[in-house]
Design an enzyme around this catalytic site. Structure first.
Site, PDB file in Angstrom:
ATOM      1  N   THR A  82      -3.375  -6.967  -0.433  1.00  0.00           N
ATOM      2  CA  THR A  82      -3.496  -6.563   0.963  1.00  0.00           C
ATOM      3  C   THR A  82      -3.139  -5.100   1.214  1.00  0.00           C
ATOM      4  O   THR A  82      -2.235  -4.555   0.591  1.00  0.00           O
ATOM      5  CB  THR A  82      -2.609  -7.444   1.868  1.00  0.00           C
ATOM      6  OG1 THR A  82      -2.889  -8.812   1.615  1.00  0.00           O
ATOM      7  CG2 THR A  82      -2.858  -7.167   3.324  1.00  0.00           C
ATOM      8  N   ARG A 127     -10.161 -20.719   1.436  1.00  0.00           N
ATOM      9  CA  ARG A 127      -8.802 -20.490   1.928  1.00  0.00           C
ATOM     10  C   ARG A 127      -8.715 -19.180   2.706  1.00  0.00           C
ATOM     11  O   ARG A 127      -9.296 -18.166   2.343  1.00  0.00           O
ATOM     12  CB  ARG A 127      -7.832 -20.466   0.748  1.00  0.00           C
ATOM     13  CG  ARG A 127      -6.379 -20.114   1.115  1.00  0.00           C
ATOM     14  CD  ARG A 127      -6.064 -18.652   0.880  1.00  0.00           C
ATOM     15  NE  ARG A 127      -4.634 -18.344   1.053  1.00  0.00           N
ATOM     16  CZ  ARG A 127      -4.126 -17.121   1.038  1.00  0.00           C
ATOM     17  NH1 ARG A 127      -4.924 -16.087   0.855  1.00  0.00           N
ATOM     18  NH2 ARG A 127      -2.828 -16.924   1.208  1.00  0.00           N
ATOM     19  N   ILE A 128      -7.976 -19.192   3.797  1.00  0.00           N
ATOM     20  CA  ILE A 128      -7.739 -18.007   4.609  1.00  0.00           C
ATOM     21  C   ILE A 128      -6.229 -17.813   4.729  1.00  0.00           C
ATOM     22  O   ILE A 128      -5.499 -18.756   5.023  1.00  0.00           O
ATOM     23  CB  ILE A 128      -8.358 -18.155   6.009  1.00  0.00           C
ATOM     24  CG1 ILE A 128      -9.877 -18.286   5.889  1.00  0.00           C
ATOM     25  CG2 ILE A 128      -7.997 -16.959   6.892  1.00  0.00           C
ATOM     26  CD1 ILE A 128     -10.555 -18.668   7.192  1.00  0.00           C
ATOM     27  N   GLY A 129      -5.775 -16.612   4.482  1.00  0.00           N
ATOM     28  CA  GLY A 129      -4.351 -16.311   4.558  1.00  0.00           C
ATOM     29  C   GLY A 129      -3.945 -15.752   5.904  1.00  0.00           C
ATOM     30  O   GLY A 129      -4.606 -15.969   6.923  1.00  0.00           O
ATOM     31  N   ASP A 130      -2.868 -14.984   5.919  1.00  0.00           N
ATOM     32  CA  ASP A 130      -2.319 -14.488   7.186  1.00  0.00           C
ATOM     33  C   ASP A 130      -2.997 -13.220   7.693  1.00  0.00           C
ATOM     34  O   ASP A 130      -2.931 -12.918   8.887  1.00  0.00           O
ATOM     35  CB  ASP A 130      -0.824 -14.212   7.029  1.00  0.00           C
ATOM     36  CG  ASP A 130      -0.553 -13.075   6.045  1.00  0.00           C
ATOM     37  OD1 ASP A 130      -1.028 -13.168   4.899  1.00  0.00           O
ATOM     38  OD2 ASP A 130       0.123 -12.100   6.414  1.00  0.00           O
ATOM     39  N   THR A 172       2.196  -8.265   4.404  1.00  0.00           N
ATOM     40  CA  THR A 172       1.609  -8.509   3.087  1.00  0.00           C
ATOM     41  C   THR A 172       2.526  -9.453   2.322  1.00  0.00           C
ATOM     42  O   THR A 172       3.747  -9.331   2.389  1.00  0.00           O
ATOM     43  CB  THR A 172       1.426  -7.205   2.291  1.00  0.00           C
ATOM     44  OG1 THR A 172       0.928  -7.515   0.985  1.00  0.00           O
ATOM     45  CG2 THR A 172       2.726  -6.435   2.159  1.00  0.00           C
ATOM     46  N   GLY A 173       1.932 -10.397   1.621  1.00  0.00           N
ATOM     47  CA  GLY A 173       2.745 -11.341   0.866  1.00  0.00           C
ATOM     48  C   GLY A 173       2.075 -12.687   0.757  1.00  0.00           C
ATOM     49  O   GLY A 173       0.847 -12.811   0.833  1.00  0.00           O
ATOM     50  N   TRP A 174       2.878 -13.715   0.582  1.00  0.00           N
ATOM     51  CA  TRP A 174       2.368 -15.079   0.444  1.00  0.00           C
ATOM     52  C   TRP A 174       1.980 -15.562   1.834  1.00  0.00           C
ATOM     53  O   TRP A 174       2.812 -15.995   2.633  1.00  0.00           O
ATOM     54  CB  TRP A 174       3.450 -15.957  -0.179  1.00  0.00           C
ATOM     55  CG  TRP A 174       2.960 -17.297  -0.630  1.00  0.00           C
ATOM     56  CD1 TRP A 174       1.862 -17.975  -0.206  1.00  0.00           C
ATOM     57  CD2 TRP A 174       3.578 -18.136  -1.612  1.00  0.00           C
ATOM     58  NE1 TRP A 174       1.745 -19.171  -0.848  1.00  0.00           N
ATOM     59  CE2 TRP A 174       2.782 -19.303  -1.722  1.00  0.00           C
ATOM     60  CE3 TRP A 174       4.720 -18.018  -2.401  1.00  0.00           C
ATOM     61  CZ2 TRP A 174       3.107 -20.338  -2.600  1.00  0.00           C
ATOM     62  CZ3 TRP A 174       5.039 -19.054  -3.273  1.00  0.00           C
ATOM     63  CH2 TRP A 174       4.244 -20.204  -3.374  1.00  0.00           C
ATOM     64  N   GLY A 175       0.694 -15.506   2.129  1.00  0.00           N
ATOM     65  CA  GLY A 175       0.181 -15.694   3.481  1.00  0.00           C
ATOM     66  C   GLY A 175       0.563 -16.975   4.175  1.00  0.00           C
ATOM     67  O   GLY A 175       0.801 -16.994   5.394  1.00  0.00           O
TER      68      GLY A 175
END
Length: 345
Positions: free
Chosen positions: A211, A239-242, A262-265
């Site tokens: 990200t 899959r969709i993250g944050d 940014t990170g584990w969404g």
């Protein structure tokens, strides 16, 4: 006995002084000539360690981070608005294979690049986002088009790409996003998942991270924030993250702050991290630094989430908070002072 005339004059002068002071304190940031502005960027967080980084690669990252932040800085310095600064800055990182965004995006389990992005401006709380696009060269520009040229906040997949074409945005063949490094990372992650490799690989541990993001404050006191990503290596089922989710990956509010995550969404979504920082400032009256530290170091960490945020408030105070070993990052203030970081220092 005191001279009543002198007393009256002194009282009048005191009143004038009070009115002047009050006027200065309540100046509308939209109409003042304040030259306060600032910009902060990130290029992802994770297990970024000096021992795993060659000198040449470190130089490459720092050079690109500087190019990106100076791009937005020059816009702000010349009186441009924060949205333009955020979009232009993220363009630079989207077009670099160094970052997990657009040109350098990671691959899905099917060997595709599915891109997400969002942008928000703090004056009206208007926002736009896209998810799962595969042919749009600049996802952040598409997110801005959704914000400004549609009545919606988020578009996804084929529909988002149709909208991009209607708006005249640049469409590319999916092969544009291919990079050998990201394909090799996918193969390593899949081999690790299948139990066919016993070799430690930091890219496997960081398959959830990447990200790029930017937050900017312009001379009119307006804050904007944006985030763009290729998501998670080997992601399945669309899959969709944050990153495209307003309040999780991106948030901007002139009354509080602008944030890019940014990170584990999945954890940033569950914690509504970007908005949570703003809410703590609004409801508890704490500073940006205090709110960011509480949310990242305490609340997110307690959930088991990892990653970080960048942010700034209307006074130009900037914050970078993360609970990982490193985070690609840079800041510039109105004085032109540039700071670039990679490792946890």
């Amino acid at each position: 006995m005191k001279n009543p005339f002198v007393s009256i004059v002194l009282l009048m002068l005191l009143c004038i002084s009070c009115e002047t002071t009050t006027s200065e304190k309540t100046t509308d940031p939209e109409t003042n000539n304040d030259t306060t502005f600032a910009i902060v960027i990130h290029g992802g967080a994770g297990t970024i360690l000096k021992k795993n980084m060659s000198d040449s690669l470190e130089v490459a990252y720092k050079t690109k981070l500087e190019e990106a932040i100076r791009t937005g800085y020059h816009i702000l310095e010349n009186g441009g608005n924060s949205l333009d600064a955020v979009e232009a800055t993220i363009h630079v990182m989207e077009e670099s294979p160094l970052f997990n965004s657009a040109k350098g995006a990671v691959f899905t389990a099917e060997g595709k690049n599915e891109l997400d992005a969002s942008i928000m401006e703090g004056k009206t709380l208007n926002a736009g986002a896209v998810a799962g696009v595969t042919t749009v060269k600049s996802p952040i520009s598409l997110a801005r088009a959704v914000m400004e040229k549609s009545e919606h906040v988020m578009l996804s997949g084929a529909g988002a790409e149709t909208f991009a074409k209607e708006q005249g945005l640049e469409i590319v063949d999916p092969s544009y996003f291919y990079t050998k490094k990201r394909m090799e990372s996918l193969k390593r992650v899949q081999a690790n998942e299948a139990g066919t490799t016993a070799t430690y690989d930091p890219y496997i541990k960081d398959s959830k991270y990447g990200t790029v993001g930017c937050v900017a404050l312009d001379k009119n006191g307006n804050i904007a924030a944006g985030t763009s990503t290729g998501g998670m290596t080997n992601k399945k089922w669309s899959r969709i993250g944050d990153s495209p989710i307003i309040g999780a990956g991106t948030y901007a509010n002139n009354a509080t702050c602008g944030i890019s995550s940014t990170g584990w969404g999945e954890y940033f979504i569950r914690g509504v991290v970007a908005h949570d920082i703003s809410a703590m400032m609004e409801y508890k009256g704490v500073s940006l630094q205090e709110a960011a530290k509480e949310v990242i170091q305490n609340k997110l960490t307690a959930m088991g989430g990892t990653g970080g945020i960048i942010g700034l408030d209307q006074q130009g105070n900037m914050v970078i908070e993360f609970n990982t070993a490193g985070m690609y990052r840079a800041t510039m203030n109105a004085k032109g002072e540039l700071k670039i970081g990679i490792y946890k220092q």
